[in-house]
Structure formats: structure tokens, C-alpha cells
Motif scaffolding. Structure first.
Motif, mmCIF file in Angstrom:
data_model
loop_
_atom_site.group_PDB
_atom_site.id
_atom_site.type_symbol
_atom_site.label_atom_id
_atom_site.label_comp_id
_atom_site.label_asym_id
_atom_site.label_seq_id
_atom_site.Cartn_x
_atom_site.Cartn_y
_atom_site.Cartn_z
ATOM 1 N N SER A 202 13.758 -10.325 17.091
ATOM 2 C CA SER A 202 14.583 -9.122 16.995
ATOM 3 C C SER A 202 13.850 -7.926 17.593
ATOM 4 O O SER A 202 12.630 -7.948 17.789
ATOM 5 C CB SER A 202 14.919 -8.845 15.528
ATOM 6 O OG SER A 202 13.732 -8.619 14.782
ATOM 7 N N ASN A 203 14.612 -6.863 17.884
ATOM 8 C CA ASN A 203 14.027 -5.589 18.330
ATOM 9 C C ASN A 203 13.064 -5.747 19.514
ATOM 10 O O ASN A 203 11.941 -5.236 19.504
ATOM 11 C CB ASN A 203 13.303 -4.902 17.159
ATOM 12 C CG ASN A 203 14.228 -4.626 15.997
ATOM 13 O OD1 ASN A 203 15.380 -4.234 16.187
ATOM 14 N ND2 ASN A 203 13.734 -4.855 14.787
ATOM 15 N N ASN A 204 13.537 -6.489 20.526
ATOM 16 C CA ASN A 204 12.776 -6.652 21.771
ATOM 17 C C ASN A 204 11.414 -7.322 21.571
ATOM 18 O O ASN A 204 10.436 -6.976 22.241
ATOM 19 C CB ASN A 204 12.578 -5.287 22.457
ATOM 20 C CG ASN A 204 13.897 -4.642 22.846
ATOM 21 O OD1 ASN A 204 14.776 -5.294 23.389
ATOM 22 N ND2 ASN A 204 14.025 -3.356 22.543
ATOM 23 N N LEU A 205 11.371 -8.292 20.648
ATOM 24 C CA LEU A 205 10.133 -9.021 20.410
ATOM 25 C C LEU A 205 10.011 -10.257 21.291
ATOM 26 O O LEU A 205 9.153 -11.108 21.045
ATOM 27 C CB LEU A 205 10.024 -9.403 18.932
ATOM 28 C CG LEU A 205 9.747 -8.243 17.980
ATOM 29 C CD1 LEU A 205 9.676 -8.726 16.537
ATOM 30 C CD2 LEU A 205 8.460 -7.515 18.364
ATOM 31 N N GLY A 206 10.842 -10.340 22.326
ATOM 32 C CA GLY A 206 10.697 -11.398 23.310
ATOM 33 C C GLY A 206 11.336 -12.706 22.914
ATOM 34 O O GLY A 206 11.969 -12.821 21.857
ATOM 35 N N SER A 207 11.157 -13.707 23.758
ATOM 36 C CA SER A 207 11.719 -15.027 23.488
ATOM 37 C C SER A 207 10.900 -16.090 24.208
ATOM 38 O O SER A 207 10.133 -15.792 25.131
ATOM 39 C CB SER A 207 13.182 -15.107 23.927
ATOM 40 O OG SER A 207 13.292 -14.981 25.337
ATOM 41 N N VAL A 208 11.090 -17.337 23.765
ATOM 42 C CA VAL A 208 10.479 -18.492 24.415
ATOM 43 C C VAL A 208 11.592 -19.485 24.699
ATOM 44 O O VAL A 208 12.233 -19.982 23.765
ATOM 45 C CB VAL A 208 9.398 -19.145 23.538
ATOM 46 C CG1 VAL A 208 8.793 -20.349 24.261
ATOM 47 C CG2 VAL A 208 8.314 -18.144 23.178
ATOM 48 N N PRO A 209 11.872 -19.801 25.964
ATOM 49 C CA PRO A 209 12.958 -20.714 26.326
ATOM 50 C C PRO A 209 12.485 -22.164 26.433
ATOM 51 O O PRO A 209 11.302 -22.478 26.250
ATOM 52 C CB PRO A 209 13.394 -20.191 27.686
ATOM 53 C CG PRO A 209 12.099 -19.722 28.302
ATOM 54 C CD PRO A 209 11.266 -19.176 27.164
ATOM 55 N N ASP A 210 13.432 -23.037 26.750
ATOM 56 C CA ASP A 210 13.154 -24.429 27.134
ATOM 57 C C ASP A 210 12.411 -25.220 26.064
ATOM 58 O O ASP A 210 11.491 -25.994 26.360
ATOM 59 C CB ASP A 210 12.346 -24.478 28.442
ATOM 60 C CG ASP A 210 13.056 -23.768 29.586
ATOM 61 O OD1 ASP A 210 14.295 -23.880 29.666
ATOM 62 O OD2 ASP A 210 12.366 -23.096 30.372
ATOM 63 N N LEU A 211 12.826 -25.040 24.820
ATOM 64 C CA LEU A 211 12.183 -25.748 23.715
ATOM 65 C C LEU A 211 12.976 -26.967 23.260
ATOM 66 O O LEU A 211 12.583 -27.635 22.303
ATOM 67 C CB LEU A 211 11.986 -24.794 22.528
ATOM 68 C CG LEU A 211 11.010 -23.644 22.764
ATOM 69 C CD1 LEU A 211 11.052 -22.663 21.605
ATOM 70 C CD2 LEU A 211 9.594 -24.165 22.984
ATOM 71 N N GLY A 212 14.084 -27.251 23.934
ATOM 72 C CA GLY A 212 14.944 -28.338 23.473
ATOM 73 C C GLY A 212 15.699 -27.912 22.228
ATOM 74 O O GLY A 212 16.028 -26.749 22.055
ATOM 75 N N THR A 213 15.960 -28.862 21.354
ATOM 76 C CA THR A 213 16.586 -28.528 20.079
ATOM 77 C C THR A 213 15.516 -28.031 19.116
ATOM 78 O O THR A 213 14.495 -28.694 18.921
ATOM 79 C CB THR A 213 17.280 -29.759 19.474
ATOM 80 O OG1 THR A 213 18.261 -30.239 20.391
ATOM 81 C CG2 THR A 213 17.957 -29.410 18.158
ATOM 82 N N VAL A 214 15.739 -26.858 18.528
ATOM 83 C CA VAL A 214 14.781 -26.285 17.577
ATOM 84 C C VAL A 214 15.346 -26.456 16.172
ATOM 85 O O VAL A 214 16.441 -25.990 15.874
ATOM 86 C CB VAL A 214 14.518 -24.792 17.866
ATOM 87 C CG1 VAL A 214 13.497 -24.236 16.873
ATOM 88 C CG2 VAL A 214 14.027 -24.608 19.296
#
Length: 289
Positions: free
Chosen positions: A180-192
Motif C-alpha cells: 500500500s501507499n506506493n510501497l512497490g510490488s514484486v511480479p511473476d510469483l505464480g500463485t501466491v
């Protein structure tokens, strides 16, 4: 190719295929002498409630938070337990008949009235220092749990894969973990399937279809955008296996631990599936719980 060479070649290929499947467990065992597993099969939840940890593989197990291993099976409500959740005052269990129970001591259980919600899809918690537990109904609506009273609507919840820390809230949708609040993201993790926060190494750990992933944070709680392997011998042991339920505990290397379950299908994985633990300075190798 002459016929006389075909049959030996087929034998070699068959032997290789069998060896590749049968040595999955042996390859792990060569890296670390494996303990006898107490919790086996599909471990669907690992949660902290007060000073104890609870896990379920259909049955209910507990141990003191700071113990290395030491799990024991305890009594639980009727039916196969399919999910656990916890808040500051209560432990919750959901059984295969979609009946929800709660307890303040994991001893005496009270059924929670969920008739106003319809059928329950799952229960979950946010893993905060003062956690909240939730229900997701098959309608897609979310509800907040509170003791044995009727759950209340939680319109601010958007995912049943949820983690709250003192830096922000993190959710998983569409194969990505986002803060939240522009804390970034990590893609391409498959199903989490699950998230937990490790204070000792300032990272989020994600249980995913691509294995257990470490998502490092900066001091502000922002995700780096990349995932890493967990510490210890994870990469040399069970890196390739799906990780489902995850939990991080402790605040320094003398009491910190990581837990995850593996959920691969097929008889070749029967000895691998279950709960795994890593204890930093107390035992810096992954092993069965």
C-alpha cells in the motif's frame, strides 16, 4: 537404428526416469539428515496465537513459539480442519463442512454463527503484531471475525492473501505482491497462497507455486521489485517445490524461525510434503518439523 540397440536404450531411459522420481527425497536427505516428520501431508495453515504456534494438516498441532521443533497433536473440533486463523484473543478453525469454531485457549471450542454470510470459502489472518482474523464467503465478500459473535462486513479487504506490518499493508493478486501507499510490488510469483513478515531480516516471505520466496524490504517497508531464495540450504534442498502456508517468528537470530509447508502432488512426494522449519543461529538448515 538397429533393433538390437533399441531395447537397451529403452531400458536406460526407463531406469533414468525411475531414478529421477525415486531420488527426489534422497537428494534432499543427502544435503541434510532429515528429522522424522511430526506434521505431514497437506499443511494448510501455520499461525501464531499468543505465545504458541498452531498448524493443521487436517488435525491440529501446537508448540511453544521459541521451541526448536517440539510439535504435538491436540484435540480440535469435529471434522477435518482445512484452515486456521487467529487474532489477539481467539484462535479460529474451519472444518471441511464449512463450520467455523473459535477458542480462547485451543481447548474449549464454540461454533461461530455464520448464517448471515452464506457458505464460507476460507478464513485467514493479517499476521500483524495485533492481528485480525477474517472470513471470505463464496460470494466474494469479506468479514471480520471477533470471538464467537457474528462476523461483521469488511469492505476494505480486497484479497484473502493479506499481510499488515507497521510499515504498511501487502496483498497478493494476479501473481504479484503489492504494498500500500506506493510501497512497490514484486511480479511473476505464480500463485501466491500466503505472506509473512520476518523482522529479523526485514523481508516478506511468500508461499507460492514457484516455491518459498524472499521479498526484501528497505527501511521504509518498500519492496525491491525482485524476489530471492530464502536463507540457509533452501536452494539446495526443496527450492523447486510449491510452498503453501508460511510463518516467520522472532525478532533476532537467537529466537527467529521460518516455517513453510510443501504441497507437491503424487506418491513420490509423500515424504517431502509437510511442514519445514529454519531456525537461523539455532539450526541454520531447513528440516522437517
Amino acid at each position: 537404428m538397429k533393433i538390437k540397440y533399441i531395447f537397451p536404450l529403452l531400458l536406460v531411459l526407463f531406469a533414468f526416469a525411475c531414478k529421477n522420481e525415486l531420488t527426489i527425497f534422497e537428494q534432499i536427505n543427502e544435503e541434510t539428515k532429515l528429522e522424522d516428520a511430526i506434521i505431514t501431508g497437506v499443511v494448510n495453515s501455520v499461525v501464531k496465537f499468543n505465545s504458541k504456534l498452531y498448524a493443521s494438516d487436517g488435525n491440529l498441532y501446537t508448540k511453544n513459539e521459541n521451541d526448536v521443533r517440539g510439535w504435538s497433536k491436540i484435540g480440535s473440533p469435529s471434522g477435518t480442519i482445512i484452515k486456521l486463523a487467529a487474532d489477539s484473543t481467539n484462535l479460529y478453525v474451519l472444518n471441511e463442512d464449512n463450520v467455523l469454531y473459535t477458542s480462547t485457549n485451543a481447548d474449549a471450542w464454540t461454533q461461530v454463527d455464520t448464517t448471515s454470510m452464506g457458505t464460507i470459502q476460507t478464513i485467514f489472518w493479517d499476521g500483524a503484531s495485533a492481528p485480525t482474523a477474517y472470513v471470505k464467503a463464496t460470494s466474494g465478500s469479506f468479514y471480520k471475525l471477533a470471538s464467537s459473535t457474528t462476523p461483521t462486513a469488511a469492505s476494505d479487504i480486497i484479497s484473502d492473501v493479506l499481510l499488515k506490518t507497521d510499515k504498511g499493508t501487502y496483498t497478493a493478486k494476479g501473481g504479484a505482491v503489492t504494498g500500500s501507499n506506493n510501497l512497490g510490488s514484486v511480479p511473476d510469483l505464480g500463485t501466491v497462497w500466503s505472506l509473512t513478515h520476518s523482522q529479523v531480516d526485514n523481508a516478506i516471505y511468500a508461499g507460492t507455486s514457484k516455491g518459498l520466496k524472499r521479498l526484501p524490504l528497505d527501511e521504509a517497508g518498500k519492496l525491491s521489485g525482485k524476489s530471492q531464495d530464502p536463507p540457509g540450504n533452501w536452494g539446495a534442498t526443496i527450492k523447486a517445490y510449491k510452498a503453501f502456508a508460511v510463518l516467520a517468528t522472532g525478532t533476532n537470530t537467537s529466537d527467529a524461525a521460518l516455517y513453510t509447508s510443501t504441497i507437491e502432488e503424487g506418491s513420490a512426494y509423500a515424504k517431502i510434503n509437510g511442514l519445514w522449519g529454519y531456525y537461523y543461529s539455532r539450526r541454520d538448515t531447513w528440516n522437517r518439523e
